[in-house]
Design a protein around this motif. Structure first.
Motif, mmCIF file in Angstrom:
data_model
loop_
_atom_site.group_PDB
_atom_site.id
_atom_site.type_symbol
_atom_site.label_atom_id
_atom_site.label_comp_id
_atom_site.label_asym_id
_atom_site.label_seq_id
_atom_site.Cartn_x
_atom_site.Cartn_y
_atom_site.Cartn_z
ATOM 1 N N THR A 20 0.771 -1.132 0.030
ATOM 2 C CA THR A 20 0.188 0.006 0.125
ATOM 3 C C THR A 20 0.953 1.344 0.059
ATOM 4 N N SER A 21 0.318 2.263 -0.490
ATOM 5 C CA SER A 21 1.046 3.590 -0.749
ATOM 6 C C SER A 21 1.737 4.042 0.539
ATOM 7 N N LYS A 22 3.078 4.477 0.632
ATOM 8 C CA LYS A 22 3.636 4.919 1.722
ATOM 9 C C LYS A 22 3.525 6.581 1.651
ATOM 10 N N ASN A 23 3.036 7.068 0.548
ATOM 11 C CA ASN A 23 3.090 8.653 0.361
ATOM 12 C C ASN A 23 1.571 8.798 0.670
ATOM 13 N N THR A 24 1.180 9.483 1.525
ATOM 14 C CA THR A 24 -0.293 10.077 2.115
ATOM 15 C C THR A 24 -0.872 10.931 0.851
ATOM 16 N N GLY A 25 -1.944 10.437 0.487
ATOM 17 C CA GLY A 25 -2.529 11.144 -0.646
ATOM 18 C C GLY A 25 -2.127 11.196 -2.064
ATOM 19 N N VAL A 26 -1.322 10.070 -1.975
ATOM 20 C CA VAL A 26 -0.783 9.980 -3.523
ATOM 21 C C VAL A 26 -0.900 8.324 -3.652
ATOM 22 N N MET A 27 -1.480 7.869 -5.001
ATOM 23 C CA MET A 27 -1.860 6.323 -5.156
ATOM 24 C C MET A 27 -1.613 6.203 -6.518
ATOM 25 N N HIS A 28 -0.812 4.863 -6.822
ATOM 26 C CA HIS A 28 -1.014 4.576 -8.224
ATOM 27 C C HIS A 28 -2.461 3.801 -8.307
ATOM 28 N N ALA A 29 -3.483 4.675 -8.838
ATOM 29 C CA ALA A 29 -4.789 4.198 -8.775
ATOM 30 C C ALA A 29 -5.308 3.969 -10.107
ATOM 31 N N CYS A 30 -4.268 4.158 -11.226
ATOM 32 C CA CYS A 30 -4.529 3.963 -12.673
ATOM 33 C C CYS A 30 -3.773 2.861 -13.201
ATOM 34 N N GLY A 31 -2.943 2.328 -12.537
ATOM 35 C CA GLY A 31 -2.133 1.233 -12.848
ATOM 36 C C GLY A 31 -0.838 1.713 -13.698
ATOM 37 N N HIS A 32 -0.265 2.713 -13.526
ATOM 38 C CA HIS A 32 1.109 3.032 -14.210
ATOM 39 C C HIS A 32 2.221 2.308 -13.403
ATOM 40 N N ASP A 33 2.035 1.982 -12.183
ATOM 41 C CA ASP A 33 2.871 0.996 -11.564
ATOM 42 C C ASP A 33 2.890 -0.146 -12.494
ATOM 43 N N VAL A 34 2.039 -0.751 -12.770
ATOM 44 C CA VAL A 34 1.932 -2.148 -13.628
ATOM 45 C C VAL A 34 2.454 -1.761 -14.975
ATOM 46 N N HIS A 35 2.058 -0.773 -15.686
ATOM 47 C CA HIS A 35 2.710 -0.457 -16.846
ATOM 48 C C HIS A 35 4.248 -0.354 -16.992
ATOM 49 N N THR A 36 4.889 0.581 -15.978
ATOM 50 C CA THR A 36 6.137 0.618 -15.772
ATOM 51 C C THR A 36 6.914 -0.615 -15.535
ATOM 52 N N SER A 37 6.562 -1.303 -14.647
ATOM 53 C CA SER A 37 7.259 -2.669 -14.290
ATOM 54 C C SER A 37 7.046 -3.579 -15.457
ATOM 55 N N SER A 38 5.977 -3.487 -16.228
ATOM 56 C CA SER A 38 5.711 -4.531 -17.213
ATOM 57 C C SER A 38 6.806 -3.802 -18.418
ATOM 58 N N LEU A 39 7.030 -2.881 -18.608
ATOM 59 C CA LEU A 39 8.081 -2.486 -19.581
ATOM 60 C C LEU A 39 9.639 -2.537 -19.092
ATOM 61 N N LEU A 40 9.659 -2.481 -17.928
ATOM 62 C CA LEU A 40 11.046 -3.158 -17.606
ATOM 63 C C LEU A 40 11.096 -4.541 -17.657
ATOM 64 N N GLY A 41 10.031 -5.330 -17.667
ATOM 65 C CA GLY A 41 10.059 -6.694 -17.939
ATOM 66 C C GLY A 41 10.607 -6.836 -19.385
ATOM 67 N N VAL A 42 9.603 -6.061 -20.233
ATOM 68 C CA VAL A 42 9.865 -6.177 -21.687
ATOM 69 C C VAL A 42 11.507 -5.918 -22.027
ATOM 70 N N ALA A 43 12.006 -4.846 -21.376
ATOM 71 C CA ALA A 43 13.474 -4.550 -21.574
ATOM 72 C C ALA A 43 14.221 -5.859 -21.253
ATOM 73 N N HIS A 44 14.043 -6.637 -20.111
ATOM 74 C CA HIS A 44 14.695 -7.721 -19.692
ATOM 75 C C HIS A 44 14.864 -8.629 -20.732
ATOM 76 N N ILE A 45 13.431 -8.902 -21.062
ATOM 77 C CA ILE A 45 13.293 -9.904 -22.430
ATOM 78 C C ILE A 45 14.140 -9.790 -23.413
ATOM 79 N N LEU A 46 14.034 -8.648 -23.925
ATOM 80 C CA LEU A 46 14.527 -8.279 -25.238
ATOM 81 C C LEU A 46 15.954 -7.854 -25.369
ATOM 82 N N GLN A 47 16.574 -7.666 -24.269
ATOM 83 C CA GLN A 47 18.086 -7.432 -23.828
ATOM 84 C C GLN A 47 18.541 -8.708 -23.883
ATOM 85 N N GLN A 48 18.128 -9.901 -23.427
ATOM 86 C CA GLN A 48 18.710 -11.188 -23.515
ATOM 87 C C GLN A 48 18.324 -11.710 -24.896
ATOM 88 N N LEU A 49 17.605 -11.068 -25.722
ATOM 89 C CA LEU A 49 17.404 -11.745 -27.029
ATOM 90 C C LEU A 49 17.872 -10.925 -28.223
#
Length: 394
Positions: free
Chosen positions: A94-123
Motif C-alpha cells: 500500500t502507498s507510503k505517500n499519503t494522498g498519492v496512489m497508483h490508482a490508474c495502474g501506471h506501476d503496472v505499465h512501468t514494471s511491465s515495460l521493465l520486464g520487456v526490457a529484460h526479455i529483449l536485452q537477452q534476445l
C-alpha cells in the motif's frame, strides 16, 4: 522469433516484475514529480546494460538494438505518474505517500515495460531492429507528458515506425487483453467557469444578483450542446464535477466557481462546441444581470489506433495467448495522452485485463480501492515483447 522463448523468459522474470510493481505502488509520485521513480527506472536499465537518456525532466528513454540487420524501429510506452488519491487498501505494498496512489495502474505499465526490457536485452542476438522504451511522466496532468516528450524529440533519432502502449482494465479478467481499431478514446478539455453576480442577504433576493441561480441555469442549458447541437451519432460528454458557492443558508455569494470536462471524438465538432458553450454561458449570465468568465483549457486529442498495426498486434496476441483470451473493445470516453503519439505515428493502444472478482480487483481505475490481480503480470511483459519482435519482422 520463437514464442516459447519469449514465454520462458517471461516466466523467469515474473517475480522481478511483481517486485518492481509493488515497489512502485508503495512509492507513488505525482505528475511531473516522479524523481525517485525515474531514478528507479534508470537503475534497472543500468543493471540490464541498456543505454538511456532522460527527457522532460523525469522521463526515461531506453534503446535496445538487435544484432541482426534491420532498419525497423518500434517504440513501446509506459506512463510513470500517480494520482492525488488516498489509498484505501491494506496490503504490504500500500502507498507510503499519503494522498498519492497508483490508482490508474501506471506501476503496472512501468514494471511491465521493465520486464520487456529484460526479455529483449537477452534476445538481442536473435532479432533485428531497434526498440525504444519510453517511460513517460505526467500522463494524468495537462499538458500531458507525451506532448512534452514529443517536443523534446522522443519520436526522433531514431524515429519509430510504430508505437504500442498498454493500459490496465479491471473490467477484463486477468489473462485476457482487448483491442479496438480506429478511433478508440476521446479528446478531453477542461472547463473553468466563474459566474459573478452581487451577493447579499438570502432574505432580500430582490437586492442581489444571484450567481448560484445563474450557474444553475448555465449547467442545465449547456447540456443542450450535447442533446441538440451534437450529431446523435457522435459520442459527446459534458460533465461538471465541481461547483463552489461560498455562501450560507442565508447568504448569497458574489461569485460561483464551476469546473467540468468536455469530451468527444471529432476535432471539428470539438472546436465548434467550445465556441457554443462559451457563447451560451456568457449570454445566460448577461441576460440575468451577471457576468461569466468561461475559460477552456485545451486537453488531449482523440486517440486513434492505426488499423494495420492494430490488426497485426491483435493477431500476435491471439498467437501468444490464444484467441479466446483476446477481446473486442468498444469506444472508451476516457482520455489518454498516448493520443499525442497516435497523431504523429502509427499507434496501437490496447487493454491489459487485471480484474478478478474473487480477489477483489474489479474496482475501477481512479478508485481508492483499485488493485490488480498480479496474474496479469504473467502476460504483460511477454506479450508486449512478442508483439514488438513480430512487428519488427522477427
Amino acid at each position: 522469433m520463437n514464442k516459447d522463448q519469449v514465454q520462458t523468459l517471461a516466466a523467469q522474470i515474473y517475480d522481478d516484475v511483481v517486485a518492481n510493481r509493488r515497489h512502485l505502488h508503495a512509492n507513488p509520485e505525482l505528475s511531473f514529480q516522479e524523481y525517485e521513480t525515474s531514478k528507479f527506472i534508470q537503475a534497472r536499465l543500468q543493471e540490464l546494460g541498456i543505454p538511456f537518456t532522460v527527457m522532460a525532466d523525469t522521463g526515461v528513454v531506453g534503446l535496445i538494438t538487435g544484432e541482426l540487420p534491420s532498419e525497423q524501429v518500434i517504440a513501446l510506452r509506459a506512463d510513470i505518474d500517480a494520482l492525488p488519491i488516498t489509498e484505501a487498501n491494506d496490503k504490504p505494498y500500500t502507498s507510503k505517500n499519503t494522498g498519492v496512489m497508483h490508482a490508474c495502474g501506471h506501476d503496472v505499465h512501468t514494471s511491465s515495460l521493465l520486464g520487456v526490457a529484460h526479455i529483449l536485452q537477452q534476445l538481442k542476438a536473435d532479432f533485428g531492429g531497434t526498440v525504444k522504451l519510453i517511460f513517460q511522466p505526467g500522463e494524468e496532468r495537462l499538458p500531458g507528458g507525451a506532448s512534452i516528450m514529443i517536443k523534446e524529440g522522443v519520436l526522433q533519432n531514431p524515429a519509430p515506425h510504430h508505437i504500442i502502449g498498454q493500459h490496465v482494465m479491471p473490467m477484463i479478467d486477468a489473462g485476457k487483453v482487448g483491442f479496438r481499431s480506429g478511433i478508440y478514446m476521446a479528446s478531453t478539455d477542461e472547463l473553468y467557469v466563474t459566474v459573478t453576480g452581487k451577493g447579499g442577504h438570502g432574505a432580500q433576493p430582490q437586492q442581489n444578483i444571484d450567481p448560484v441561480l445563474i450557474t444553475s441555469h448555465i449547467i442545465v442549458a449547456l447540456q443542450q450542446i450535447v442533446s441538440r447541437n451534437a450529431d446523435p451519432r457522435l459520442p459527446t460528454v459534458l460533465s461538471f464535477g465541481k461547483v463552489i458557492a461560498n455562501g450560507a443558508t442565508n447568504i448569497i455569494p458574489n461569485e460561483v466557481k464551476l469546473e467540468g470536462t468536455f469530451r468527444t471524438l471529432n476535432e471539428q465538432w470539438r472546436a465548434e462546441a467550445k465556441i457554443l458553450m462559451k457563447k451560451m454561458a456568457e449570454g445566460i449570465a448577461e441576460s440575468m444581470g451577471g457576468s461569466c468568465e468561461f475559460t477552456i483549457m485545451n486537453g488531449y486529442p482523440f486517440l486513434v489506433n492505426e488499423e494495420k498495426l492494430t490488426a497485426n498486434a491483435r493477431a500476435f496476441a491471439e498467437d501468444y495467448l490464444g484467441k479466446e483470451n483476446v477481446l473486442d473493445l468498444d469506444i472508451w470516453m476516457a482520455a489518454e495522452d498516448f493520443a499525442y503519439y497516435s497523431q504523429v505515428t502509427d499507434a496501437c493502444f490496447y487493454r491489459l485485463g487485471t480484474g478478478n472478482a474473487a480477489k477483489g480487483t474489479s474496482y475501477s481505475v481512479h478508485h481508492p480501492n483499485f488493485d490488480i490481480d498480479e496474474d496479469a503480470l504473467k502476460i504483460s511483459s511477454g506479450l508486449m515483447a512478442y508483439m514488438a519482435l513480430k512487428q519488427l519482422g522477427n
